[in-house]
Design an enzyme around this catalytic site. Structure first.
Site, short mmCIF file in Angstrom:
data_model
loop_
_atom_site.label_atom_id
_atom_site.label_comp_id
_atom_site.label_asym_id
_atom_site.label_seq_id
_atom_site.Cartn_x
_atom_site.Cartn_y
_atom_site.Cartn_z
N GLY A 1 8.80 2.91 0.48
CA GLY A 1 10.17 2.86 1.28
C GLY A 1 10.49 2.70 2.66
N THR A 2 9.63 3.64 3.30
CA THR A 2 9.40 3.59 4.85
C THR A 2 9.40 2.14 5.29
OG1 THR A 2 8.96 5.74 4.98
CG2 THR A 2 8.47 4.64 6.80
N THR B 1 11.14 6.50 -3.95
CA THR B 1 11.32 5.13 -3.27
C THR B 1 10.95 4.25 -4.54
OG1 THR B 1 9.08 5.39 -2.81
CG2 THR B 1 10.58 6.04 -0.97
N SER C 1 14.34 7.24 2.85
CA SER C 1 13.01 6.85 2.46
C SER C 1 11.91 7.55 3.05
CB SER C 1 12.94 5.32 2.80
OG SER C 1 12.95 5.08 4.20
N ASN C 2 12.20 8.48 4.07
CA ASN C 2 11.28 9.26 4.79
C ASN C 2 12.37 10.33 5.43
OD1 ASN C 2 9.41 10.21 6.82
ND2 ASN C 2 8.05 8.57 6.23
N GLY D 1 14.15 11.62 -2.08
CA GLY D 1 13.20 10.85 -1.31
C GLY D 1 12.31 10.02 -2.14
N HIS E 1 -1.13 4.67 2.77
CA HIS E 1 -0.58 5.85 1.93
C HIS E 1 -1.90 6.13 1.06
CE1 HIS E 1 3.48 5.08 3.37
NE2 HIS E 1 3.59 6.59 3.40
N HIS E 2 -2.05 7.67 0.69
CA HIS E 2 -2.79 8.06 -0.33
C HIS E 2 -3.01 7.00 -1.38
CE1 HIS E 2 0.58 9.94 -2.57
NE2 HIS E 2 1.07 10.13 -1.17
N LYS F 1 -0.14 7.28 -4.53
CA LYS F 1 1.40 6.73 -4.34
C LYS F 1 1.44 5.67 -5.11
CE LYS F 1 4.73 5.39 -0.79
NZ LYS F 1 5.77 6.22 -1.34
#
Length: 238
Positions: free
Chosen positions: A145-146, A77, A101-102, A75, A135-136, A139
Protein backbone atom coordinates in the site's frame (compact mmCIF):
# COMPACT_ATOMS: atom_id res chain seq x y z
CA UNK A 1 -8.73 3.84 26.34
CA UNK A 2 -10.20 0.39 25.61
CA UNK A 3 -8.97 -1.11 22.34
CA UNK A 4 -10.21 -3.98 20.18
CA UNK A 5 -7.47 -5.56 18.09
CA UNK A 6 -8.76 -7.01 14.82
CA UNK A 7 -5.86 -9.00 13.45
CA UNK A 8 -3.57 -10.52 16.05
CA UNK A 9 -0.48 -11.46 14.10
CA UNK A 10 2.95 -9.92 14.49
CA UNK A 11 1.64 -6.39 13.97
CA UNK A 12 -1.31 -6.90 16.30
CA UNK A 13 0.98 -8.14 19.07
CA UNK A 14 3.33 -5.15 18.59
CA UNK A 15 0.35 -2.78 18.77
CA UNK A 16 -0.82 -4.52 21.95
CA UNK A 17 2.60 -4.03 23.55
CA UNK A 18 2.73 -0.30 22.75
CA UNK A 19 -0.91 0.30 23.71
CA UNK A 20 -0.31 -1.22 27.15
CA UNK A 21 2.90 0.81 27.53
CA UNK A 22 0.82 3.94 26.93
CA UNK A 23 -1.74 3.00 29.59
CA UNK A 24 -4.48 1.53 27.38
CA UNK A 25 -6.19 -1.83 27.76
CA UNK A 26 -7.01 -4.52 25.19
CA UNK A 27 -10.59 -5.70 25.67
CA UNK A 28 -10.95 -7.84 22.52
CA UNK A 29 -8.57 -9.64 20.16
CA UNK A 30 -9.79 -11.18 16.91
CA UNK A 31 -7.78 -13.48 14.69
CA UNK A 32 -8.49 -16.23 12.19
CA UNK A 33 -9.39 -18.69 14.95
CA UNK A 34 -12.11 -16.68 16.72
CA UNK A 35 -13.83 -14.54 14.09
CA UNK A 36 -17.17 -15.54 15.57
CA UNK A 37 -16.33 -13.35 18.59
CA UNK A 38 -16.47 -10.21 16.45
CA UNK A 39 -20.03 -9.38 17.47
CA UNK A 40 -21.59 -5.94 18.03
CA UNK A 41 -21.79 -6.72 21.74
CA UNK A 42 -18.08 -7.48 21.99
CA UNK A 43 -17.04 -4.57 19.78
CA UNK A 44 -19.04 -2.15 21.91
CA UNK A 45 -16.80 -2.97 24.87
CA UNK A 46 -14.07 -0.97 23.10
CA UNK A 47 -13.56 2.76 22.53
CA UNK A 48 -11.77 2.10 19.23
CA UNK A 49 -10.81 -0.83 16.99
CA UNK A 50 -7.36 -1.14 15.42
CA UNK A 51 -7.56 -3.33 12.31
CA UNK A 52 -4.59 -4.94 10.53
CA UNK A 53 -5.82 -7.93 8.51
CA UNK A 54 -5.98 -8.89 4.83
CA UNK A 55 -7.54 -7.43 1.67
CA UNK A 56 -10.18 -10.20 1.75
CA UNK A 57 -11.43 -9.44 5.26
CA UNK A 58 -10.79 -5.72 5.80
CA UNK A 59 -13.94 -4.26 4.22
CA UNK A 60 -16.24 -6.63 6.08
CA UNK A 61 -14.43 -5.74 9.31
CA UNK A 62 -15.02 -2.02 8.68
CA UNK A 63 -18.72 -2.62 8.13
CA UNK A 64 -19.02 -4.60 11.37
CA UNK A 65 -17.30 -1.83 13.32
CA UNK A 66 -19.53 0.84 11.73
CA UNK A 67 -22.61 -1.24 12.62
CA UNK A 68 -21.41 -1.29 16.23
CA UNK A 69 -20.64 2.45 16.18
CA UNK A 70 -16.95 1.87 16.95
CA UNK A 71 -14.18 4.07 15.44
CA UNK A 72 -11.80 2.12 13.19
CA UNK A 73 -8.07 2.67 12.70
CA UNK A 74 -6.89 0.48 9.84
CA UNK A 75 -3.59 -0.35 8.19
CA UNK A 76 -4.81 -3.18 5.96
CA UNK A 77 -3.69 -2.78 2.35
CA UNK A 78 -4.75 -4.17 -1.01
CA UNK A 79 -8.41 -3.06 -0.83
CA UNK A 80 -8.23 0.70 -1.54
CA UNK A 81 -10.02 0.58 -4.91
CA UNK A 82 -13.10 0.64 -2.65
CA UNK A 83 -11.86 3.45 -0.41
CA UNK A 84 -14.49 5.95 -1.59
CA UNK A 85 -17.24 3.43 -0.89
CA UNK A 86 -16.01 2.90 2.68
CA UNK A 87 -15.48 6.63 3.26
CA UNK A 88 -19.04 7.35 2.06
CA UNK A 89 -20.44 4.62 4.32
CA UNK A 90 -18.50 6.02 7.28
CA UNK A 91 -19.87 9.52 6.73
CA UNK A 92 -23.44 8.39 6.03
CA UNK A 93 -23.56 6.37 9.24
CA UNK A 94 -21.86 9.09 11.32
CA UNK A 95 -18.88 6.89 12.14
CA UNK A 96 -15.12 7.32 12.34
CA UNK A 97 -12.49 5.84 10.00
CA UNK A 98 -8.75 6.49 10.09
CA UNK A 99 -6.74 4.92 7.28
CA UNK A 100 -3.10 4.95 6.28
CA UNK A 101 -1.16 2.59 4.08
CA UNK A 102 1.76 3.19 6.46
CA UNK A 103 1.73 4.59 10.00
CA UNK A 104 5.44 5.45 10.21
CA UNK A 105 6.26 9.13 10.74
CA UNK A 106 9.30 8.75 8.48
CA UNK A 107 7.27 7.20 5.67
CA UNK A 108 4.70 9.98 5.76
CA UNK A 109 7.47 12.57 5.52
CA UNK A 110 8.81 10.48 2.62
CA UNK A 111 5.39 10.74 0.91
CA UNK A 112 5.61 14.55 0.98
CA UNK A 113 9.23 14.60 -0.24
CA UNK A 114 8.26 12.21 -3.04
CA UNK A 115 5.49 14.52 -4.30
CA UNK A 116 7.68 17.62 -4.14
CA UNK A 117 10.53 15.87 -5.96
CA UNK A 118 8.14 14.59 -8.65
CA UNK A 119 6.83 18.12 -9.23
CA UNK A 120 10.42 19.31 -9.76
CA UNK A 121 11.32 16.38 -12.05
CA UNK A 122 8.23 16.96 -14.19
CA UNK A 123 10.26 19.66 -15.99
CA UNK A 124 13.17 17.34 -16.76
CA UNK A 125 12.03 14.73 -19.28
CA UNK A 126 15.50 13.17 -19.57
CA UNK A 127 14.86 11.42 -16.24
CA UNK A 128 12.90 8.20 -16.10
CA UNK A 129 11.49 7.10 -12.73
CA UNK A 130 10.58 3.85 -11.01
CA UNK A 131 9.44 2.69 -7.55
CA UNK A 132 10.95 -0.33 -5.78
CA UNK A 133 9.69 -1.94 -2.58
CA UNK A 134 10.78 -4.96 -0.53
CA UNK A 135 8.96 -6.68 2.34
CA UNK A 136 9.04 -9.94 4.29
CA UNK A 137 7.84 -13.05 2.52
CA UNK A 138 4.65 -13.32 4.60
CA UNK A 139 3.20 -10.08 3.23
CA UNK A 140 0.30 -11.14 1.02
CA UNK A 141 -0.32 -8.12 -1.21
CA UNK A 142 1.96 -6.66 -3.85
CA UNK A 143 2.79 -3.93 -4.39
CA UNK A 144 2.59 -2.63 -0.85
CA UNK A 145 0.00 0.00 0.00
CA UNK A 146 2.92 2.32 0.71
CA UNK A 147 4.32 1.75 -2.79
CA UNK A 148 0.91 2.51 -4.31
CA UNK A 149 0.71 5.77 -2.34
CA UNK A 150 4.21 6.67 -3.56
CA UNK A 151 3.24 5.82 -7.16
CA UNK A 152 0.10 7.94 -6.93
CA UNK A 153 2.18 10.88 -5.66
CA UNK A 154 4.40 10.57 -8.73
CA UNK A 155 1.51 10.20 -11.19
CA UNK A 156 -0.18 13.30 -9.77
CA UNK A 157 2.93 15.37 -10.50
CA UNK A 158 4.68 13.92 -13.56
CA UNK A 159 2.70 14.43 -16.76
CA UNK A 160 4.70 11.91 -18.82
CA UNK A 161 3.60 9.00 -16.62
CA UNK A 162 -0.04 7.92 -17.11
CA UNK A 163 -0.39 4.84 -14.87
CA UNK A 164 1.71 2.38 -12.87
CA UNK A 165 2.47 -1.22 -13.74
CA UNK A 166 3.70 -3.99 -11.43
CA UNK A 167 6.95 -5.86 -12.10
CA UNK A 168 7.15 -5.34 -15.85
CA UNK A 169 8.02 -2.65 -18.35
CA UNK A 170 5.89 -2.13 -21.45
CA UNK A 171 5.86 1.59 -22.19
CA UNK A 172 7.76 4.72 -21.12
CA UNK A 173 4.48 6.42 -20.19
CA UNK A 174 3.97 3.79 -17.45
CA UNK A 175 5.54 4.00 -14.00
CA UNK A 176 7.19 0.69 -13.16
CA UNK A 177 6.66 -0.57 -9.59
CA UNK A 178 8.93 -3.46 -8.60
CA UNK A 179 7.98 -5.64 -5.60
CA UNK A 180 10.23 -8.10 -3.79
CA UNK A 181 9.18 -10.52 -1.04
CA UNK A 182 12.19 -11.81 0.86
CA UNK A 183 13.01 -13.13 4.32
CA UNK A 184 12.01 -10.86 7.20
CA UNK A 185 12.49 -7.38 5.66
CA UNK A 186 10.20 -4.97 7.59
CA UNK A 187 9.81 -2.65 4.59
CA UNK A 188 12.04 -0.71 2.18
CA UNK A 189 10.85 1.81 -0.44
CA UNK A 190 13.03 3.50 -3.05
CA UNK A 191 12.17 6.05 -5.75
CA UNK A 192 14.82 6.28 -8.47
CA UNK A 193 15.23 8.92 -11.16
CA UNK A 194 17.72 7.97 -13.84
CA UNK A 195 19.16 9.79 -16.85
CA UNK A 196 22.12 9.19 -19.17
CA UNK A 197 24.19 11.46 -16.93
CA UNK A 198 23.24 10.67 -13.34
CA UNK A 199 20.93 8.91 -10.90
CA UNK A 200 18.95 10.41 -8.02
CA UNK A 201 17.28 8.29 -5.31
CA UNK A 202 15.21 8.80 -2.19
CA UNK A 203 14.82 5.86 0.18
CA UNK A 204 13.05 4.85 3.36
CA UNK A 205 13.98 1.66 5.21
CA UNK A 206 12.02 0.51 8.24
CA UNK A 207 14.07 -1.14 11.00
CA UNK A 208 11.15 -2.89 12.69
CA UNK A 209 7.36 -2.93 12.95
CA UNK A 210 7.50 -0.76 16.08
CA UNK A 211 7.28 2.55 14.19
CA UNK A 212 4.13 1.34 12.40
CA UNK A 213 2.54 0.02 15.58
CA UNK A 214 3.33 3.21 17.49
CA UNK A 215 1.71 5.31 14.75
CA UNK A 216 -1.42 3.16 14.81
CA UNK A 217 -1.83 3.61 18.58
CA UNK A 218 -1.30 7.38 18.26
CA UNK A 219 -3.96 7.40 15.51
CA UNK A 220 -6.37 5.57 17.83
CA UNK A 221 -5.79 8.22 20.48
CA UNK A 222 -6.34 10.93 17.84
CA UNK A 223 -9.74 9.68 16.62
CA UNK A 224 -11.31 9.18 20.02
CA UNK A 225 -14.41 11.44 20.18
CA UNK A 226 -14.04 12.46 16.49
CA UNK A 227 -16.37 11.72 13.56
CA UNK A 228 -15.40 11.45 9.91
CA UNK A 229 -12.60 10.12 7.71
CA UNK A 230 -8.98 10.85 8.64
CA UNK A 231 -5.43 10.00 7.68
CA UNK A 232 -1.86 10.63 8.73
CA UNK A 233 -1.84 14.11 7.18
CA UNK A 234 -4.56 15.08 9.65
CA UNK A 235 -2.68 13.53 12.57
CA UNK A 236 0.69 15.02 11.68
CA UNK A 237 -0.74 18.33 10.38
CA UNK A 238 1.35 18.08 7.18
Amino acid sequence: MKIALIGYGKMGKEIEKIAIERGHSIVLTIDINNQQDMTPENLKKADVAIEFTTPKTAIDNYRKCFNAGIPVVSGSTGWTEKFDEIADLCNKTNNTFFYSSNYSLGVNIFFELNKKLAAIMNKFEQYDVCVQEAHHNQKLDAPSGTAITIAQGILENIDRKKDWRLNEFKSTDELQVVSTRLGSIPGTHIVTYDSADDTLEIKHAAKSRRALAFGAVIAAEFVKDKKGVFGMKDLLDI
